[in-house]
Design a protein around this motif. Structure first.
Motif, short mmCIF file in Angstrom:
data_model
loop_
_atom_site.label_atom_id
_atom_site.label_comp_id
_atom_site.label_asym_id
_atom_site.label_seq_id
_atom_site.Cartn_x
_atom_site.Cartn_y
_atom_site.Cartn_z
N GLN A 1 0.83 -1.20 0.00
CA GLN A 1 0.00 0.00 0.00
C GLN A 1 0.87 1.26 0.00
OE1 GLN A 1 -3.50 0.11 -0.16
NE2 GLN A 1 -3.05 2.24 -0.59
N GLU B 1 3.88 1.51 -1.24
CA GLU B 1 4.43 1.63 -2.58
C GLU B 1 3.39 2.20 -3.55
OE1 GLU B 1 5.97 -2.10 -3.85
OE2 GLU B 1 7.42 -2.27 -2.22
N LEU B 2 2.15 1.73 -3.40
CA LEU B 2 1.06 2.22 -4.26
C LEU B 2 0.80 3.70 -4.02
CD1 LEU B 2 -1.17 1.62 -6.31
CD2 LEU B 2 -2.65 0.95 -4.41
N ASP B 3 0.80 4.11 -2.73
CA ASP B 3 0.58 5.53 -2.41
C ASP B 3 1.67 6.40 -3.04
OD1 ASP B 3 -1.64 4.83 -0.97
OD2 ASP B 3 -0.65 4.89 0.98
N THR B 4 2.92 5.91 -2.96
CA THR B 4 4.04 6.65 -3.57
C THR B 4 3.86 6.75 -5.08
OG1 THR B 4 5.54 5.88 -1.83
CG2 THR B 4 6.54 6.71 -3.86
N LEU B 5 3.48 5.62 -5.69
CA LEU B 5 3.27 5.60 -7.13
C LEU B 5 2.14 6.53 -7.53
CD1 LEU B 5 4.00 4.35 -9.87
CD2 LEU B 5 2.41 2.49 -9.38
N ASN B 6 1.04 6.51 -6.77
CA ASN B 6 -0.09 7.38 -7.08
C ASN B 6 0.31 8.85 -7.00
OD1 ASN B 6 -1.95 5.38 -7.60
ND2 ASN B 6 -2.65 5.23 -5.50
N ALA B 7 1.14 9.18 -5.99
CA ALA B 7 1.59 10.57 -5.86
C ALA B 7 2.45 10.98 -7.06
CB ALA B 7 2.38 10.73 -4.56
N ILE C 1 2.35 9.59 -10.08
CA ILE C 1 1.49 9.65 -11.26
C ILE C 1 0.70 10.96 -11.26
CG2 ILE C 1 -0.59 8.67 -12.29
CD1 ILE C 1 0.47 5.91 -11.55
N LYS C 2 0.23 11.36 -10.08
CA LYS C 2 -0.54 12.60 -9.97
C LYS C 2 0.29 13.80 -10.44
CE LYS C 2 -2.71 15.63 -6.54
NZ LYS C 2 -3.00 15.83 -5.11
#
Length: 281
Positions: free
Chosen positions: A190, A192-198, A200-201
């Motif tokens: 999660q 890692e996903l939060d970092t990736l989402n940030a 991507i944003k």
């Protein structure tokens, strides 16, 4: 739901406690108050001059559970209940609070820590440990983020704890031990996903803005005119302001940027043209 009652042995008084019971439990379980099935033993309150840089015993403080790797020591010989031993269930009740299982040598523990004493033939240590972890989440959820948390013994002793049969306590602990590594793995994924989402944003925002200022975000409509016409309109307005005496003539020394037939960009100041192709982003 059947009502819950509490009988006070000393007086024989019986009262309904339905409003105090936090949730339903299986019929084979029982609710108890902590003070009736366990004891919280305080550590020792030290004077500053009693804490040594070296000595016979370590002195365990709350910070040593979390971030502080520096230890104080003591040569004092104390009553047996002021020491913690390997396998003891401890509870830090000041600031960074919560349960801990002590896995080091015989150690003196500080006043801000309790040693939890209980009947090990009735209660499983790890069941109590996991219950205290759950109870910690309840305390945190009822406390504002800016509040320094201190769990007092007066508050702790009357709190409710659900008691399953001993064999079920073992099964609960076994299942928790099985699931926690999965939860920890999910937590890592999660993050890692939060970092990736940030990322991507930010990348999407940058990409959209890039498309916008390069004229690629919306279609070009010839009938709407050109930016050159807008700039000429601004220039004519400046000329009129100069004529009206509202603007100095020196303000008219602005430049005109244009693209030549050779696909290079030029800047015209007065009658002089300068190649600025390398400056265009």
């Amino acid at each position: 739901m059947n009502s819950y009652y509490e009988k006070f042995i000393a007086t024989g008084e019986v009262k309904c406690i339905d409003e105090e019971i936090p949730f339903e439990i299986p019929s084979s379980w029982e609710w108890c108050r902590m003070q009736d099935i366990m004891k919280f033993v305080n550590g020792r309150a030290y004077k500053k001059e009693e804490l040594l840089s070296r000595g016979k015993y370590k002195v365990l403080r709350v910070g040593n559970f979390f971030t502080n790797n520096e230890w104080y020591y003591s040569d004092l010989e104390l009553p047996d209940d002021k020491y913690c031993y390997p396998g003891d269930l401890l509870y830090a009740w000041s600031a960074s609070f919560g349960p801990q299982i002590w896995n080091d040598v015989k150690t003196i523990f500080h006043y801000h820590i309790w040693n939890v004493k209980y009947n090990s033939r009735i209660l499983l240590r790890d069941y109590l440990f996991y219950f205290f972890l759950y109870d910690k989440t309840q305390v945190l959820s009822s406390t504002t983020g800016s509040t320094m948390i201190h769990v007092s013994m007066e508050n702790m002793k009357p709190r409710f704890i659900p008691i399953p049969p001993y064999c079920e306590q073992k099964r609960i602990v076994s299942k928790i031990n099985e699931l926690l590594p999965v939860i920890d793995k999910f937590d890592d994924v999660q993050k890692e996903l939060d970092t990736l989402n940030a990322l991507i944003k930010e990348s999407l925002k940058k990409s959209i803005l890039q498309e916008a200022i390069q004229g690629k975000l919306v279609p070009q409509i010839t009938e709407e005119g050109t930016a050159q016409e807008l700039l000429e309109q601004i220039r004519q307005e400046k000329l009129q302001l100069v004529k009206d005496g509202k603007l100095k003539k020196s303000a008219l020394t602005d430049s005109i940027i244009f693209k030549g037939d050779d696909n290079k960009y030029y800047e015209q100041v007065s009658n002089e043209n300068t190649d600025i192709t390398e400056e265009i982003p």
